[in-house]
Design a protein around this motif. Structure first.
Motif, short mmCIF file in Angstrom:
data_model
loop_
_atom_site.label_atom_id
_atom_site.label_comp_id
_atom_site.label_asym_id
_atom_site.label_seq_id
_atom_site.Cartn_x
_atom_site.Cartn_y
_atom_site.Cartn_z
N LEU A 85 -4.69 -48.68 -7.05
CA LEU A 85 -6.02 -49.18 -6.71
C LEU A 85 -6.61 -48.40 -5.54
O LEU A 85 -7.82 -48.15 -5.49
CB LEU A 85 -5.95 -50.67 -6.37
CG LEU A 85 -7.30 -51.39 -6.26
CD1 LEU A 85 -8.05 -51.30 -7.58
CD2 LEU A 85 -7.09 -52.86 -5.87
N MET A 86 -5.74 -47.97 -4.60
CA MET A 86 -6.23 -47.17 -3.48
C MET A 86 -6.77 -45.83 -3.95
O MET A 86 -7.84 -45.39 -3.53
CB MET A 86 -5.09 -46.95 -2.49
CG MET A 86 -5.47 -46.06 -1.30
SD MET A 86 -6.86 -46.73 -0.35
CE MET A 86 -6.06 -48.16 0.40
N VAL A 87 -6.06 -45.16 -4.84
CA VAL A 87 -6.54 -43.87 -5.36
C VAL A 87 -7.84 -44.07 -6.14
O VAL A 87 -8.80 -43.29 -6.03
CB VAL A 87 -5.47 -43.20 -6.23
CG1 VAL A 87 -6.02 -41.91 -6.84
CG2 VAL A 87 -4.23 -42.89 -5.41
N ALA A 88 -7.88 -45.15 -6.93
CA ALA A 88 -9.11 -45.44 -7.68
C ALA A 88 -10.28 -45.66 -6.72
O ALA A 88 -11.40 -45.21 -6.97
CB ALA A 88 -8.91 -46.66 -8.56
N ALA A 89 -9.99 -46.34 -5.60
CA ALA A 89 -11.04 -46.59 -4.60
C ALA A 89 -11.55 -45.29 -4.00
O ALA A 89 -12.76 -45.11 -3.77
CB ALA A 89 -10.52 -47.52 -3.51
#
Length: 565
Positions: A85-89
């Motif tokens: 989710l962090m990379v997606a963010a």
């Protein structure tokens, strides 16, 4: 106009207010499902705002919604820190930041249709905001479904990769342009166009150019249409097989105006026409998109063109009457080729029991002194026509719905005609049904016309049938002096005091039937009916090749038309 302003303010309020409300719900309450639903609604509002405000900057709203949706996603997972989710963010943050610059860069590039080249990069760049909105909506749905964070990353990566590819291609175009020019330039050089139609106008004005496209094609020489607003490209490209290009800048115009071009045609007095007139190697010809006694038809800006094609001698007199001094050699009388499909009624028809009447109210104009709109008095007019057993064809100006009061009045007229159709069975034509008819179809179906001051009256004049011109101003006895075409029509005053008398003359006695033929010749030229459009085609070909000689004219039945008494 006021209608546009209300729509734009509504769109702005829904987009901004929706984004703020969605983030507040997601950040400050536990109603994650409601918050994600509100976020999707706000995204739809931002997309709508960009439709009604093409230059709208929605970066702030998009950033807010992205943050809110990611918060909601994390809350739905409820598993602490998630690297996916962090990379997606991070990818999403990059997309939010880059779409604006990409849109700006893409809007500086040529777009083309009806050419064997693909201009997908600027088109994708221009739609980047919508792609990000779609991605955010997909993330919201994934969060609502409780899908793992890796799904969010898999949704973000393709969009991020596409944005990167577009950015690299736009950078290459800017910093390392192709030696032989762009793909569009190379395709146009192969096409060898001899003339260009330059067109700049707000969305909804496409009719100004589409009315001329069939006649430009009949010239029989290759040409190109140059547009200055991107919204016009799909409609205009669908109306012709000729190449159509959108040129946003002077640099892109340099690429499109290839050496084979000799003539540039124009159909209005748009401010951006000056961008093309600077190319002095071209002959610049104003065609106009109609002939009327309206003030804009004697625009002093016409003097900047090398040639002014006019329908008849009346147009030349109009400039002189307005005090616009233009050398006589600039004018070329070519008729109004669009009227060739109109059937001519040579003998007057009087006392029809159930006439068909065409009513064509114009719009309010940009300024009060150009407001010729009769819609405020139209309900009384239509009721009296219905009392006389008339079938009504109602064709409103395309801009009518941009003015709230006019839109309400037009809706009321539609209701009135629909109710009468249900009661009497008379087949009135209005709304979408009227929009599907060409003007020539409408004229051919009708026995008489009621119109405001507009180009419709000139086109109707070709039919030889009677007409009314509405006087919506305060000119009084000076109305015919200001609008001479009304002299062989019947003038309906604003207070409607003469309505019964005007309708009696229009539909029963028609005392001006003979006089209209002289007016017809003065406004629309004296050309054979069977080859009427040839006057324009011959004039256009002469501009392209001054040595070209038109064939001898054929004998015309128009010689037997009635003359004025």
């Amino acid at each position: 106009m006021r209608g546009d302003l209300v729509t734009k303010l509504t769109a702005r309020g829904l987009a901004t207010g929706g984004a703020v409300l969605a983030v507040l719900v997601l950040a400050l309450t536990g109603a994650t499902t409601w918050g994600l639903g509100l976020a999707v609604a706000a995204l739809a509002a931002t997309v709508w705002e960009r439709r009604v405000r093409p230059g709208a900057d929605s970066v702030a709203e998009t950033a807010l919604l992205a943050a809110g949706i990611l918060v909601g996603y994390a809350r739905q997972l409820d598993g602490g820190f998630d690297p996916f989710l962090m990379v997606a963010a991070l990818v999403l943050l990059g997309l939010v930041l880059v779409t604006g610059p990409l849109r700006t860069a893409g809007n500086l590039e040529i777009r083309a249709a009806n050419l064997p080249v693909r201009t997908w990069v600027p088109q994708v760049a221009a739609r980047g905001d919508d792609a990000v909105a779609g991605l955010l909506a997909a993330l919201a749905v994934a969060a609502l479904a409780g899908l793992p964070a890796v799904v969010a990353l898999l949704l973000c990566l393709p969009v991020g990769a596409a944005a990167g590819a577009v950015a690299l291609d736009l950078a290459r175009r800017r910093f390392r342009p192709a030696a032989g020019g762009s793909a569009v330039t190379r395709a146009l050089r192969r096409h060898q166009p001899e003339f260009v139609l330059h067109f700049s106008a707000p969305p909804g004005s496409e009719y100004q150019v589409t009315m001329w496209l069939p006649y430009l094609e009949r010239i029989g020489r290759p040409f190109v249409v140059m547009l200055r607003e991107p919204e016009l490209l799909p409609t205009v490209a669908a109306a012709t097989t000729a190449p159509v290009v959108y040129c946003p800048t002077l640099r892109t115009m340099d690429e499109v105006l290839v050496p084979s071009l000799r003539v540039a045609f124009y159909v209005n007095h748009g401010a951006k026409n000056s961008h093309c007139i600077r190319f002095t190697q071209l002959t610049h010809v104003q065609l106009h998109h109609g002939d009327s006694d309206k003030a804009p038809s004697a625009n002093p800006v016409s003097a900047i063109f090398d040639r002014i094609f006019v329908a008849g001698e009346a147009a030349i007199d109009r400039y002189a009457r307005a005090g616009v001094d233009i050398p006589a050699e600039k004018f070329v009388v070519v008729g109004r080729p669009q009227v060739e499909a109109i059937e001519v009624r040579h003998q007057p028809t009087r006392g029809l029991a159930n006439p068909t009447v065409l009513y064509t109210p114009t719009w309010t104009g940009h300024h009060a002194d150009a407001d010729y709109c009769s819609l405020p008095m139209a309900e009384t007019l239509l009721r009296r026509l219905l009392d006389r057993g008339a079938t009504v064809i109602l064709r409103a100006h395309p801009y009518t719905n941009q003015h709230p009061a006019s839109a309400r009045r037009l809706a009321r007229l539609h209701e009135l005609l629909a109710a009468d159709r249900s009661r009497t069975g008379r087949q009135h034509v209005f709304g979408a049904a009227a929009g599907r008819l060409t003007l020539a179809d409408s004229v051919n179906r009708a026995d008489a016309l009621v119109s405001d001051v507009s180009g419709v009256v000139s086109d109707w004049l070709y039919s030889g049938k009677p007409y009314v011109v509405t006087d919506t101003g305060v000119d009084g006895d000076r109305f015919v002096e200001r609008f001479p075409l009304a002299a062989t029509g019947y003038v309906l005053h604003r207070d409607m005091s003469d309505l019964d008398d005007v309708l009696a003359r229009l539909l029963d006695t028609d005392p001006l039937a003979e006089a209209r033929w002289a007016t017809r010749r003065r406004y629309l030229g004296d050309f054979p009916a069977e080859s009427y459009a040839e006057a324009f085609l011959a004039a256009a070909r002469r501009e392209l090749d001054p040595t070209w000689t038109a064939p001898a004219p054929r004998t015309t039945a128009d010689a037997a038309l009635p003359t004025a008494t």
